[in-house]
Design a protein around this motif. Structure first.
Motif, short mmCIF file in Angstrom:
data_model
loop_
_atom_site.label_atom_id
_atom_site.label_comp_id
_atom_site.label_asym_id
_atom_site.label_seq_id
_atom_site.Cartn_x
_atom_site.Cartn_y
_atom_site.Cartn_z
N ALA B 134 -31.23 -34.89 -17.67
CA ALA B 134 -30.01 -35.58 -17.24
C ALA B 134 -28.86 -34.58 -17.05
O ALA B 134 -28.05 -34.71 -16.13
CB ALA B 134 -29.63 -36.65 -18.26
N ALA B 135 -28.80 -33.58 -17.93
CA ALA B 135 -27.74 -32.56 -17.81
C ALA B 135 -27.91 -31.77 -16.52
O ALA B 135 -26.94 -31.49 -15.81
CB ALA B 135 -27.79 -31.62 -19.02
N LEU B 261 -26.40 -35.97 -24.64
CA LEU B 261 -25.65 -35.30 -23.58
C LEU B 261 -24.23 -35.87 -23.63
O LEU B 261 -24.04 -37.08 -23.57
CB LEU B 261 -26.30 -35.61 -22.22
CG LEU B 261 -25.47 -35.36 -20.96
CD1 LEU B 261 -25.15 -33.87 -20.83
CD2 LEU B 261 -26.25 -35.83 -19.73
N ARG B 262 -23.27 -34.96 -23.77
CA ARG B 262 -21.87 -35.38 -23.90
C ARG B 262 -21.10 -34.67 -22.79
O ARG B 262 -21.28 -33.47 -22.62
CB ARG B 262 -21.38 -34.90 -25.26
CG ARG B 262 -20.08 -35.44 -25.77
CD ARG B 262 -19.68 -34.66 -27.02
NE ARG B 262 -20.72 -34.65 -28.06
CZ ARG B 262 -20.82 -35.55 -29.03
NH1 ARG B 262 -19.92 -36.51 -29.13
NH2 ARG B 262 -21.79 -35.47 -29.91
N TYR B 263 -20.30 -35.38 -22.03
CA TYR B 263 -19.51 -34.69 -21.02
C TYR B 263 -18.22 -35.42 -20.74
O TYR B 263 -18.09 -36.61 -20.99
CB TYR B 263 -20.32 -34.50 -19.73
CG TYR B 263 -20.66 -35.77 -18.98
CD1 TYR B 263 -21.80 -36.50 -19.32
CD2 TYR B 263 -19.87 -36.23 -17.93
CE1 TYR B 263 -22.13 -37.65 -18.63
CE2 TYR B 263 -20.19 -37.39 -17.24
CZ TYR B 263 -21.32 -38.10 -17.60
OH TYR B 263 -21.64 -39.25 -16.91
N GLN B 271 -14.64 -39.82 -21.42
CA GLN B 271 -15.60 -39.12 -22.28
C GLN B 271 -16.91 -39.88 -22.16
O GLN B 271 -16.93 -41.09 -22.31
CB GLN B 271 -15.14 -39.17 -23.74
CG GLN B 271 -13.79 -38.57 -23.99
CD GLN B 271 -13.84 -37.05 -24.11
OE1 GLN B 271 -14.85 -36.51 -24.52
NE2 GLN B 271 -12.77 -36.38 -23.71
N HIS B 272 -17.98 -39.17 -21.89
CA HIS B 272 -19.28 -39.85 -21.75
C HIS B 272 -20.25 -39.30 -22.76
O HIS B 272 -20.30 -38.10 -23.00
CB HIS B 272 -19.84 -39.63 -20.34
CG HIS B 272 -18.89 -40.03 -19.26
ND1 HIS B 272 -18.85 -41.30 -18.74
CD2 HIS B 272 -17.91 -39.34 -18.63
CE1 HIS B 272 -17.90 -41.36 -17.82
NE2 HIS B 272 -17.32 -40.18 -17.74
N LEU B 273 -21.03 -40.22 -23.35
CA LEU B 273 -22.02 -39.80 -24.34
C LEU B 273 -23.32 -40.56 -24.06
O LEU B 273 -23.35 -41.79 -24.10
CB LEU B 273 -21.52 -40.11 -25.75
CG LEU B 273 -22.46 -39.83 -26.91
CD1 LEU B 273 -22.88 -38.36 -26.95
CD2 LEU B 273 -21.81 -40.22 -28.24
N LEU B 274 -24.36 -39.83 -23.76
CA LEU B 274 -25.66 -40.44 -23.53
C LEU B 274 -26.61 -39.94 -24.60
O LEU B 274 -26.82 -38.74 -24.76
CB LEU B 274 -26.21 -40.02 -22.17
CG LEU B 274 -25.62 -40.68 -20.93
CD1 LEU B 274 -26.12 -39.99 -19.67
CD2 LEU B 274 -25.96 -42.17 -20.90
N GLN B 277 -31.88 -42.09 -26.68
CA GLN B 277 -32.32 -43.49 -26.66
C GLN B 277 -31.93 -44.18 -25.35
O GLN B 277 -32.61 -45.08 -24.89
CB GLN B 277 -31.70 -44.27 -27.84
CG GLN B 277 -32.32 -43.94 -29.19
CD GLN B 277 -31.65 -42.78 -29.90
OE1 GLN B 277 -30.98 -41.96 -29.27
NE2 GLN B 277 -31.83 -42.68 -31.19
N ASP B 278 -30.78 -43.76 -24.77
CA ASP B 278 -30.34 -44.35 -23.50
C ASP B 278 -31.29 -43.96 -22.38
O ASP B 278 -31.40 -44.65 -21.38
CB ASP B 278 -28.94 -43.83 -23.13
CG ASP B 278 -27.88 -44.36 -24.06
OD1 ASP B 278 -27.79 -45.58 -24.20
OD2 ASP B 278 -27.13 -43.54 -24.65
N LEU B 279 -31.90 -42.81 -22.52
CA LEU B 279 -32.67 -42.22 -21.42
C LEU B 279 -34.17 -42.32 -21.62
O LEU B 279 -34.93 -41.92 -20.75
CB LEU B 279 -32.28 -40.73 -21.30
CG LEU B 279 -30.79 -40.45 -21.12
CD1 LEU B 279 -30.46 -39.00 -21.46
CD2 LEU B 279 -30.35 -40.75 -19.69
#
Lengths: 291, 343
Positions: B134-135, B261-263, B271-274, B277-279
């Motif tokens: 994902a990154a 993954l945080r961006y 602010q996004h945090l995946l 478990q989400d993926l």
């Protein structure tokens, strides 16, 4: 022997978090003081929750020593999870496979060591690794000697490897060995529940006890959440649900609504780290805890 | 080629056993033979898979068996020679990371596999982990703008006493934590950001006598991106190996590790945090990590189709050149240009 409807997980006590390693490090700090483990377990016992999963992790041995000293151990029903897989992988990386086998044999007390030398020695001479598995189980079970034990679970690292290899003989050996030698029920932890159901049915295992992942996120449910739910609906295995919070990802209310909606879950493994957290969890599970 | 792929495995260590189990369970693949030097391990396998012949010498296995694909999971020092023999025998090969001891050793294999048209793959499994994938998509999508500065580490709590076994002998491993473990991190960096132009590096041994237990490097990429890398197998608090990469971009910042993954992006201010478990996506069979199943599925699919996997020996060699330059730099105490870095 009856299963406890709620079984406390041990990860929070031994510094394991499947959410993140940061969370794991925080747990190490929180529970470095055994008094806190004792306080939490006293509360659980007072609520009628006596089931506790425990691996033979070195940290788990410290916890058991403490619980014995505090007289708490007798109030708990233990569910050993063996072997402590990550420890062996690490040792294998550090000293190689022969070195690790030697360490295992030497770590046993002399009486067991003598019996392993006979059994394991013969096993090695005959190059029969299946029999060595028995010695392995014996060493791991030393940690739990003299404690009330309800079932012995084989770690998913081994179960899943055995399932993928179709290692029927080894799984049957474990099954018979635990029943004969310890008079206990063998259990199997897996991340491949439908594969286990298919294989065990073919091999003629009778209503196996299986601990596997069930969560509304579908996390670690292989090959898919739907396939796991279908396998559960067959009601072939007696199932203990684990990773119900998807390793801390789900909110408890949502998570337990899903688990309670599933047919045929015999028991749930939960990780609780504070008294408040435990109280909330037990209420949400809303099961008869056998008090 | 028939629909069912006949597979062989050379070396039944930890990864060999994992691939063996996965291949045994996957549809459309049959493990036809294995080669392993230790008699004890061969015998043990005989009790589990009595129908699969095991050889003490992999060359005999290649001569005797008709194999479509061979998994090379021996100690690193044997990777290149075993893989070369597989290619000459007409089999596709999958070789565990790292490809070899040095790029110089790997280059003839890269050329020969190309001449023969051998389907081949190097097992850089992080490409098959959800968070890293994902990154990569996010960085390539351009949402965060051009990467400017990258900090990264790879740590595991593994070695706190003198180690034994092939990993800690330079002749069989090619090096310590850098070549054996942090090659995963170098791979992720080359995958994310392209070739590295130059490195300066320092190594430290404490527990091992022949190889390094700590590595620290400053990398400058061909794109102009730069930043430090730190790696060790002798730090506490990392029960499992952890790779973490933080990259400052012109339009935001991203941090990725195995768990999440945080961006954040300057354009939307969010602010996004995946979490993983989400993926998460299930795999047909899970043995020690979904990424191993995914890489095996991809390789087998390529063997069946005769197409080229994403991560071939050419790519493995590019990663190796960066590691080589790091060792060179540590020896010379100078900044070293990565050979063929821009190629």
């Amino acid at each position: 022997m009856e299963l406890d409807p709620i079984i406390l997980g041990h990860n929070q006590f031994i510094g394991v978090s499947h959410l993140s390693q940061d969370a794991a490090r925080a747990r190490v700090e929180r529970f470095s003081d055994l008094e806190r483990v004792g306080e939490l377990l006293r509360f659980c016992v007072s609520e009628g929750v006596r089931g506790m999963m425990l691996s033979s992790h070195p940290r788990a041995r410290d916890i058991l020593d403490y619980l014995r000293a505090e007289g708490l151990a007798d109030s708990l029903n233990l569910y050993p999870l063996i072997p402590f897989a990550q420890g062996y992988v690490r040792r294998m990386n550090a000293v190689g496979m022969p070195g690790m086998l030697k360490e295992i044999a030497l770590s046993a007390p002399w009486r067991t060591r003598a019996s392993i030398a006979v059994e394991g020695g013969l096993g090695l001479a005959r190059r029969d690794l299946t029999r060595l598995l028995g010695a392995f189980v014996d060493i791991e079970m030393l940690t739990f000697k003299g404690l009330e034990t309800r079932a012995v679970f084989l770690h998913d690292a081994f179960v899943d490897l055995a399932l993928a290899l179709g290692a029927r003989e080894q799984l049957e050996f474990f099954d018979g060995f635990v029943r004969r030698r310890y008079g206990l029920r063998p259990g199997y932890v897996t991340m491949n529940f439908p594969l286990l159901v298919g294989s065990f049915r073919r091999w003629g295992f009778d209503r196996p006890l299986v601990m596997t992942t069930f969560n509304s996120a579908g996390f670690q449910m292989n090959p898919s959440r739907e396939a796991c739910e279908r396998a559960l609906a067959e009601r072939y295995a007696e199932v203990v649900a684990m990773s119900t919070l998807a390793a801390g990802y789900l909110k408890p209310a949502e998570a337990f609504r899903y688990v309670n909606s599933l047919p045929g879950i015999a028991s749930v493994v939960v990780g609780v780290s504070t008294v408040e957290h435990a109280r909330e969890t037990f209420t949400l599970i809303g099961r008869d805890t056998g008090i | 080629m028939s629909d069912e792929i006949s597979a062989g495995i050379v070396g039944l260590g930890k990864m060999g056993i994992a691939h063996l189990a996965i291949l045994n369970a996957l549809e459309g693949v049959a493990v036809k033979a294995v080669a392993e030097r230790q008699a004890l391990v061969r015998k043990g396998l005989g009790t589990v898979l009595p129908g699969v012949p095991s050889y003490s010498d992999y060359r005999r296995m290649l001569e005797r068996e008709r194999l479509d694909a061979v998994f090379v999971t021996s100690p690193t020092a044997l990777h290149v020679s075993v893989a070369s023999d597989c290619a000459e025998s007409g089999a596709a090969f999958f070789v565990e990371k790292p490809l070899g001891l040095s790029a110089t050793e790997c280059e003839p294999l890269v050329r020969r596999a190309a001449e023969l048209g051998t389907v081949n793959m190097v097992g850089y499994c992080k490409h098959y982990l959800e968070t890293f994938r994902a990154a990569k998509d996010l960085l390539d999508g351009g949402k965060l703008g051009a990467p400017v500065y990258v900090t990264s580490h790879m740590y595991v709590s593994q070695l706190f006493a003198r180690g034994s076994g092939w990993r800690y002998k330079k002749a069989s491993s090619g090096g310590g934590v850098l070549n054996i473990l942090a090659t995963h991190l170098v791979d992720v960096l080359v995958w994310f950001f392209g070739d590295v132009e130059s490195v300066s590096c320092a190594l430290k041994s404490h527990y091992s006598s022949e190889v390094e237990d700590f590595a620290h490097a400053y990398l400058t990429f061909s794109s102009g991106l730069a930043g430090p890398l730190d790696a060790s197998w002798s730090v506490r608090g990392y029960r499992l190996p952890e790779i973490e990469v933080t990259v400052q971009c012109e339009g935001g910042v991203l941090t990725v590790n195995e768990d999440c993954l945080r961006y954040s992006s300057d354009s939307d201010g969010g602010q996004h945090l995946l979490y993983k478990q989400d993926l998460f996506e299930g795999v047909p069979v899970y043995v020690g990590g979904a990424e191993y199943t995914r890489e095996d599925e991809h390789f087998i699919e390529c063997v069946r189709a005769g197409s080229s996997p994403e991560l071939d020996v050419g790519y493995g060699c590019r990663v190796q050149r960066v590691t080589d330059a790091m060792y060179d730099s540590a020896r010379s105490g100078r900044t070293v240009a990565v050979q063929g870095g821009a190629a």
